[in-house]
Motif scaffolding. Sequence first.
Motif, short mmCIF file in Angstrom:
data_model
loop_
_atom_site.label_atom_id
_atom_site.label_comp_id
_atom_site.label_asym_id
_atom_site.label_seq_id
_atom_site.Cartn_x
_atom_site.Cartn_y
_atom_site.Cartn_z
N ALA A 43 -54.59 5.26 -27.12
CA ALA A 43 -54.06 6.63 -27.71
C ALA A 43 -54.41 6.47 -29.20
O ALA A 43 -54.86 7.71 -29.60
CB ALA A 43 -52.56 6.66 -27.67
N TYR A 44 -54.55 5.72 -29.89
CA TYR A 44 -54.76 5.83 -31.32
C TYR A 44 -56.25 5.84 -31.38
O TYR A 44 -56.85 6.74 -32.45
CB TYR A 44 -54.34 4.49 -32.02
CG TYR A 44 -53.06 4.23 -32.84
CD1 TYR A 44 -52.88 5.52 -33.93
CD2 TYR A 44 -52.23 3.62 -32.64
CE1 TYR A 44 -51.82 5.36 -34.55
CE2 TYR A 44 -50.85 3.62 -33.15
CZ TYR A 44 -50.67 4.64 -34.03
OH TYR A 44 -49.60 4.53 -34.85
N ALA A 45 -57.22 5.40 -30.37
CA ALA A 45 -58.66 5.71 -30.70
C ALA A 45 -58.80 7.17 -30.25
O ALA A 45 -59.60 7.64 -30.95
CB ALA A 45 -59.06 4.70 -29.46
N GLY A 46 -58.09 7.64 -29.21
CA GLY A 46 -58.09 9.07 -28.92
C GLY A 46 -57.82 9.98 -30.18
O GLY A 46 -58.40 10.91 -30.58
N TRP A 47 -56.71 9.55 -30.66
CA TRP A 47 -56.14 10.55 -31.98
C TRP A 47 -57.48 10.44 -33.32
O TRP A 47 -57.58 11.51 -33.70
CB TRP A 47 -55.00 9.75 -32.45
CG TRP A 47 -54.23 10.54 -33.58
CD1 TRP A 47 -54.34 10.22 -34.91
CD2 TRP A 47 -53.54 11.68 -33.55
NE1 TRP A 47 -53.68 11.17 -35.78
CE2 TRP A 47 -53.18 12.15 -34.83
CE3 TRP A 47 -53.23 12.48 -32.65
CZ2 TRP A 47 -52.63 13.49 -35.11
CZ3 TRP A 47 -52.56 13.79 -32.83
CH2 TRP A 47 -52.39 14.23 -34.08
N ALA A 64 -54.71 -2.75 -33.09
CA ALA A 64 -54.46 -3.80 -34.18
C ALA A 64 -54.71 -2.85 -35.36
O ALA A 64 -54.05 -3.25 -36.35
CB ALA A 64 -55.32 -4.88 -34.09
N PHE A 65 -55.48 -2.09 -35.63
CA PHE A 65 -56.01 -1.68 -37.05
C PHE A 65 -54.99 -0.38 -37.27
O PHE A 65 -54.63 -0.29 -38.29
CB PHE A 65 -57.47 -1.11 -37.02
CG PHE A 65 -57.78 -0.52 -38.31
CD1 PHE A 65 -57.63 -1.28 -39.56
CD2 PHE A 65 -58.40 0.38 -38.47
CE1 PHE A 65 -58.23 -0.77 -40.74
CE2 PHE A 65 -58.98 1.20 -39.57
CZ PHE A 65 -58.58 0.61 -40.74
N TYR A 66 -55.08 0.44 -36.49
CA TYR A 66 -54.58 1.91 -36.81
C TYR A 66 -53.04 1.75 -37.19
O TYR A 66 -52.55 2.51 -38.24
CB TYR A 66 -54.66 2.95 -35.72
CG TYR A 66 -56.24 3.26 -35.68
CD1 TYR A 66 -56.82 3.69 -36.73
CD2 TYR A 66 -56.94 3.27 -34.56
CE1 TYR A 66 -58.28 4.06 -36.72
CE2 TYR A 66 -58.22 3.88 -34.41
CZ TYR A 66 -58.93 3.92 -35.59
OH TYR A 66 -60.34 4.38 -35.48
N PRO A 67 -52.21 0.92 -36.32
CA PRO A 67 -50.92 1.08 -36.94
C PRO A 67 -50.39 -0.09 -37.86
O PRO A 67 -49.50 -0.17 -38.63
CB PRO A 67 -50.02 0.54 -35.62
CG PRO A 67 -51.17 0.35 -34.69
CD PRO A 67 -52.44 0.26 -35.15
N SER A 68 -51.40 -0.81 -38.44
CA SER A 68 -51.46 -1.66 -39.52
C SER A 68 -51.14 -1.18 -40.83
O SER A 68 -51.63 0.14 -41.01
CB SER A 68 -52.75 -2.73 -39.67
OG SER A 68 -53.49 -2.12 -40.34
N THR A 117 -52.85 8.16 -42.33
CA THR A 117 -52.37 8.05 -43.46
C THR A 117 -51.50 6.62 -43.54
O THR A 117 -51.12 6.55 -42.51
CB THR A 117 -51.45 9.34 -43.77
OG1 THR A 117 -50.82 9.28 -42.50
CG2 THR A 117 -52.11 10.44 -43.96
N ILE A 118 -51.45 6.46 -44.44
CA ILE A 118 -50.52 4.85 -44.68
C ILE A 118 -49.17 5.14 -45.51
O ILE A 118 -49.70 5.48 -46.68
CB ILE A 118 -51.57 3.94 -45.02
CG1 ILE A 118 -52.40 3.45 -44.11
CG2 ILE A 118 -50.54 2.31 -45.41
CD1 ILE A 118 -53.67 2.63 -44.31
N GLU A 130 -47.98 9.76 -34.83
CA GLU A 130 -46.89 8.68 -35.13
C GLU A 130 -46.67 8.19 -33.85
O GLU A 130 -46.83 9.26 -32.46
CB GLU A 130 -45.66 9.59 -35.70
CG GLU A 130 -45.82 10.01 -37.06
CD GLU A 130 -45.93 8.86 -37.99
OE1 GLU A 130 -45.18 7.75 -37.70
OE2 GLU A 130 -46.52 9.12 -38.98
N ILE A 131 -46.24 6.98 -33.54
CA ILE A 131 -46.21 6.65 -32.18
C ILE A 131 -44.79 6.93 -32.00
O ILE A 131 -43.68 6.44 -32.62
CB ILE A 131 -46.62 5.31 -32.22
CG1 ILE A 131 -46.21 4.69 -30.76
CG2 ILE A 131 -45.87 4.19 -33.27
CD1 ILE A 131 -47.11 3.22 -30.32
N ILE A 132 -44.54 7.56 -30.69
CA ILE A 132 -43.20 8.07 -30.33
C ILE A 132 -42.38 7.06 -29.51
O ILE A 132 -41.20 6.72 -29.65
CB ILE A 132 -43.05 9.61 -29.88
CG1 ILE A 132 -43.86 10.30 -31.03
CG2 ILE A 132 -41.80 9.85 -29.33
CD1 ILE A 132 -42.82 10.49 -32.24
#
Lengths: 629, 50
Positions: A360-364, A147-151, A373-374, A24-26
């Motif tokens: 950060a998302y790419a690392g995750w 663009a993709f992971y938080p979408s 998960t969506i 989760e992005i904090i």
Amino acid sequence: MPKAILGISAFYHDSAAAIIVDGEIIAATHEERFTRTKHDANFPIKSIEYCLKEAGIRISDLDAIAFYDKPYLKFERLLETYHSFAPKGLISFLSAIPVWIKEKIFMKKMIWDDLNNLESSLLGESIKANKVPLLFPEHHLSHGASAFYPSPFKDAAIMTIDGVGEWATTTICHGQGKDIKILKELPFPHSIGLLYSAFTYYCGFKVNSGEYKLMGLAPYGIDGSEQVEKFKKATLEHLIDLKPDGSIVLNMKYFNFATGLTMCVDHLWEKIFGLPKRPEESEIDQNYMNMALAIQQVTNEIVLRLCKTAQKLTGSKNIVMAGGVALNCVANGLIVRDDTFENLWIQPAAGDAGGAVGAAYAGWHLYLDQERTINPDEADKMRGSYLGPEYSDLDVVRAARKFQAPNKKHDNFQNLCDEVSDLLAQGEVVGWFQGRAEWGPRALGNRTILGDPRHPEMQKKLNLKIKYREGFRPFAPSVIEEKCQEYFDLKGDSPYMLLIAPVQENRWKPKPEGYDDMELYEKLYHHRSDVPAITHIDYSARIQTVSKKTNPRYHQLIDTFGNKTGYGLVVNTSFNVRGEPPVLTPEDAYRCFMRTEMDYLVVNDRIFSKKDQPVWEKDSDWREEFKLD
Amino acid sequence: MGDFIKDFWGFLKVRKKFWLLPSIVVLLSLGALIFFTSGSAVAPFIYTLF
């Protein structure tokens, strides 16, 4: 122990940091907001400190730190570019190389030095956190991941377009689940972002900050006029070779950015366009408006062709976008109206700052190999883009005490909304400061200056008396999402103010005789609809739809304004003056309020009236503090 | 410096760009010269290069 990754974007422009904890992005924030230097490129130490504090994590506890690009690959591009253009580019080479040799090539060490210093100062003892893995995902992978992971999509075409990263300037990828596959790349120097920046430069605006001004200027061009067509023809015949798949080949004879210190070869541009470069800050005449429209239309064509290619390559019904060109709301609006994709989602911080979230998302997902998960109940994972610091009532009281600023506290938020709505309806301008600061370049209702969109003089007042910026610059509306269709012909939502759509035709007022021949300001001050302050010259608006879920207080305010006036929308512009980063703290807000002709300021539950404030004599030369953008 | 040389050698191997090596050596020497003879290396603003 929760798993956490820190993302960093720095050393080029728009430094930023973001933190992801358990997927989760904090928190995410821009360094410029703390340092008060627009587009601050320094290592984002204050942003990192804030992100760690918000997540309750120390550097040594992180599972990885991800920097948003690969410095060695960038250095390779630099050397190869100089090599292939040599002996041209010697001056640029001599300017660039010392910075690299002295600093950037040792970026890993620089990053660790800064992080270790921060950790040591926070813990009060000398600490080395070097055991945490330091990752360097590619620039466009960081954009694509942001663009993709938080979408909200499991499967999407990913399109990233900007000036340049390492080598790539545009990429098309396919995002499926937690994987991103790069399908096509356009390499440097052939760049859509740099083409747009070259026009920005030629039209007299600053590269890397004036692009949105060029976009705002385009609608003043005369669509279909001989000159616009001539400019488009010259662009397509001389400057670029536009391929059917949307890729472009720049004719480098006309561009100077690869080896020089400017964007274009001015005398060659003058020859093909019959128009000299506009000096900065000079009067803008119709020629440059037509040029702005021509490059906007060429950009639209390129972007739409790229979309078709992306759809063909991925077969997806969804598209997500990032990169500086994804902030071009006009092209974005066309993608929505075009039927190539059913859904579009854009990272709110689409520029380089957004690379921090993407890294950060790419690392995750790619390095830590964590599943994605969506949540169908969420619009996306960006939390409305309210990811920056927030300040308590005590902070506001302290700021008020410091400036001896009288104010009134409302214990009931609805009463505050009633009072502010009445003030707006009387034509007053109100600074509105609430909750967590926005992530991304747009004010989304938490650090915002508000006005009444019906007011005939509002655009002029805001531009010249509050923002101290060019009078032609348009303003955007914030509309409660339930009422959006009443005012705008927009399919779906636009929560991050990244889409342009026409004002509903039944609200238009007819153009007067000879409209196309009028001077800029004559045109501008003609009232084009019943909400003139937010209706741009071509009857369009850059829309923010406000959701009760992501920003209940802002929604309540606009709703109250709507109940009182019959109009469920307000003018929304970022809380700053020209050249200043958006305000972050209550102190920044009060300072900006006092330096401008803003009438009221609301910070959390407190309202400050300009009439009641002590005389502001602290900094008569404050306008020199911020360089013009 | 040891880390840097190791990292950069790895990079050249992966990218198969050994021809860059002489340029790097010359530039590093130049860099050392600049470091010991001047103040800060201030970057002019060029969008693409920095």
